[in-house]
Design a protein around this motif. Structure first.
Motif, PDB file in Angstrom:
ATOM      1  N   UNK A  41       0.802  -1.224   0.000  1.00 15.10           N
ATOM      2  CA  UNK A  41       0.000   0.000   0.000  1.00 15.10           C
ATOM      3  C   UNK A  41       0.833   1.271   0.000  1.00 15.10           C
ATOM      4  N   UNK A  42       2.139   1.173   0.298  1.00 17.59           N
ATOM      5  CA  UNK A  42       2.911   2.407   0.499  1.00 17.59           C
ATOM      6  C   UNK A  42       3.937   2.699  -0.581  1.00 17.59           C
ATOM      7  N   UNK A  43       4.220   1.746  -1.478  1.00 20.54           N
ATOM      8  CA  UNK A  43       5.210   1.959  -2.525  1.00 20.54           C
ATOM      9  C   UNK A  43       4.656   1.491  -3.864  1.00 20.54           C
ATOM     10  N   UNK A  44       5.230   2.029  -4.930  1.00 18.76           N
ATOM     11  CA  UNK A  44       4.931   1.578  -6.280  1.00 18.76           C
ATOM     12  C   UNK A  44       6.255   1.391  -7.008  1.00 18.76           C
ATOM     13  N   UNK A  45       6.395   0.275  -7.728  1.00 14.74           N
ATOM     14  CA  UNK A  45       7.652  -0.085  -8.372  1.00 14.74           C
ATOM     15  C   UNK A  45       7.464  -0.300  -9.868  1.00 14.74           C
ATOM     16  N   UNK A  72       6.815  -6.038  -8.145  1.00 18.33           N
ATOM     17  CA  UNK A  72       6.053  -6.097  -9.395  1.00 18.33           C
ATOM     18  C   UNK A  72       4.932  -5.067  -9.493  1.00 18.33           C
ATOM     19  N   UNK A  73       5.049  -3.974  -8.791  1.00 10.17           N
ATOM     20  CA  UNK A  73       4.000  -2.957  -8.840  1.00 10.17           C
ATOM     21  C   UNK A  73       3.797  -2.393  -7.457  1.00 10.17           C
ATOM     22  N   UNK A  74       2.560  -2.131  -7.086  1.00 10.14           N
ATOM     23  CA  UNK A  74       2.314  -1.597  -5.753  1.00 10.14           C
ATOM     24  C   UNK A  74       0.947  -0.970  -5.622  1.00 10.14           C
ATOM     25  N   UNK A  75       0.832  -0.116  -4.620  1.00  7.29           N
ATOM     26  CA  UNK A  75      -0.431   0.542  -4.351  1.00  7.29           C
ATOM     27  C   UNK A  75      -1.447  -0.342  -3.669  1.00  7.29           C
ATOM     28  N   UNK A 119       1.195   6.640  -1.239  1.00 10.31           N
ATOM     29  CA  UNK A 119       0.292   7.659  -0.689  1.00 10.31           C
ATOM     30  C   UNK A 119       0.917   9.047  -0.818  1.00 10.31           C
ATOM     31  N   UNK A 120       0.088  10.033  -1.002  1.00  7.29           N
ATOM     32  CA  UNK A 120       0.599  11.385  -1.238  1.00  7.29           C
ATOM     33  C   UNK A 120       0.959  12.129   0.039  1.00  7.29           C
ATOM     34  N   UNK A 121       0.520  11.647   1.194  1.00  7.18           N
ATOM     35  CA  UNK A 121       0.897  12.243   2.469  1.00  7.18           C
ATOM     36  C   UNK A 121       2.039  11.413   3.064  1.00  7.18           C
TER      37      UNK A 121
END
Length: 335
Positions: free
Chosen positions: A153-157, A215-218, A319-321
């Motif tokens: 939930x906290x990173x995107x790759x 392999x991704x994220x969010x 996340x943006x915060x």
């Protein structure tokens, strides 16, 4: 060996790891709790064995909010047949099942981060007991270990497969051979900023061929990221000589080096992140890659996060915060 290490694991398996055939079962860990005095944590697994040959240990859900690995492994567990292989495949789609079922990175039972809990303890917390079982039962019988990760939930790759630089260069070379075979769009020579207690470290210290992914994220999976995972695990089994038929689906992969601490960029202040470059973009040292706006008042200039090196943006905070100390961005060198 300490007295604790000689104690048997409280976990029991409903499968026989030495028997030929396809077995779908569980690891059962007794866990007494308010709503079930003689309750258990149940971790699904599948074992497929056909005669002699190497053993692949395939794991997902080490962190419970990362889904490409579980998708690929639940799919493989239902489709892999005994006659498909020579050797043995042990499939655990959700290692930290309490975290997986809750959709959280760490266990809701004890807040344990399984990937920082090795070697574990048979008389420790639930998470430590799971780590101990892998440390003392499953890792020793494996030759090849593939542990799926993504950003949660906290990173995107960018979607990549990776291995680490290790002292044993034969072991290292075999690992990078399997990274190449996996066939992700990106392949990475990786540095961990916090390797103590990791499943990766436990496997590598035993001399195992170990590869991993991001392999991704969010906190979700996509059709693309799931397909990369499903194709990649079969490619690895083929390259390891375990899957008998088929050929490795060769895909173009771009190699990156993430073996320097300057790859990692952290927030020094809390606030609202404005990304200034997207994943896959090339950046130059000193370039501003993100701004962090303070959110307690208006009219204040944002803090700037500047690239510490030339490279490719391979990961970003999702996340943006953000809070101070959060990883904002990760760069890698092109090889």
């Amino acid at each position: 060996m300490s007295a604790v290490e000689t104690r048997p694991s409280p976990i029991t398996a409903t499968v026989d790891f030495t028997a030929d055939g396809v077995q779908h079962g569980h690891l059962r860990l007794p866990y007494s709790r308010d709503d079930s005095a003689w309750g258990s944590v149940i971790i699904p697994l599948t074992v497929v064995k056909n005669g002699e040959g190497p053993t692949a240990l395939l794991t997902g859900g080490n962190h419970g909010d990362e889904y490409e690995g579980p998708i690929a492994l639940f799919d493989l567990a239902r489709s892999l047949k005994q006659h498909d292989i020579s050797g043995r495949v042990i499939i655990v789609p959700a290692m930290n099942y309490p975290a997986f079922s809750a959709g959280t990175r760490t266990s809701p039972i004890d807040k344990g981060n399984l990937n920082r809990s090795f070697p574990g303890a048979p008389d420790g917390t639930v998470t430590q007991k799971i780590a101990d079982y892998f440390q003392r039962v499953l890792l020793p019988i494996a030759d090849v270990v593939l542990d799926f990760h993504s950003g949660g939930k906290t990173l995107d790759f960018l979607p990549f497969c990776a291995a680490h630089l290790v002292h044993n260069k034969v072991q290292e070379a075999r690992s990078f051979d399997l990274v190449k075979a996996f066939g992700a769009p990106w392949s990475v020579k990786m540095l961990e900023i916090d390797a103590v207690g990791m499943y990766d470290t436990a496997a590598e210290e035993m001399g195992k061929v170990f590869i991993t992914t991001e392999l991704g994220g969010g906190g979700t999976a996509t059709a693309l990221s799931a397909s990369i995972a499903k194709r990649g695990v079969r490619n690895v089994l083929l390259a390891a000589g375990i899957l008998k038929s088929g050929t490795v689906e060769v895909r173009d992969t771009k190699w990156l080096d993430m073996s320097d601490s300057t790859c990692f960029h952290f927030a020094s202040e809390a606030g609202l992140v404005e990304p200034l470059v997207d994943l896959g973009a090339s950046v130059r040292r000193g370039e501003t890659i993100a701004s962090i706006f303070p959110i307690g008042q208006t009219g204040v200039p944002p803090a700037e996060v500047r690239a510490q090196q030339d490279g490719i943006l391979i990961a970003r905070h999702f996340p943006s915060i953000v809070k101070p100390g959060d990883c904002i961005a990760v760069l890698a060198f092109e090889l």
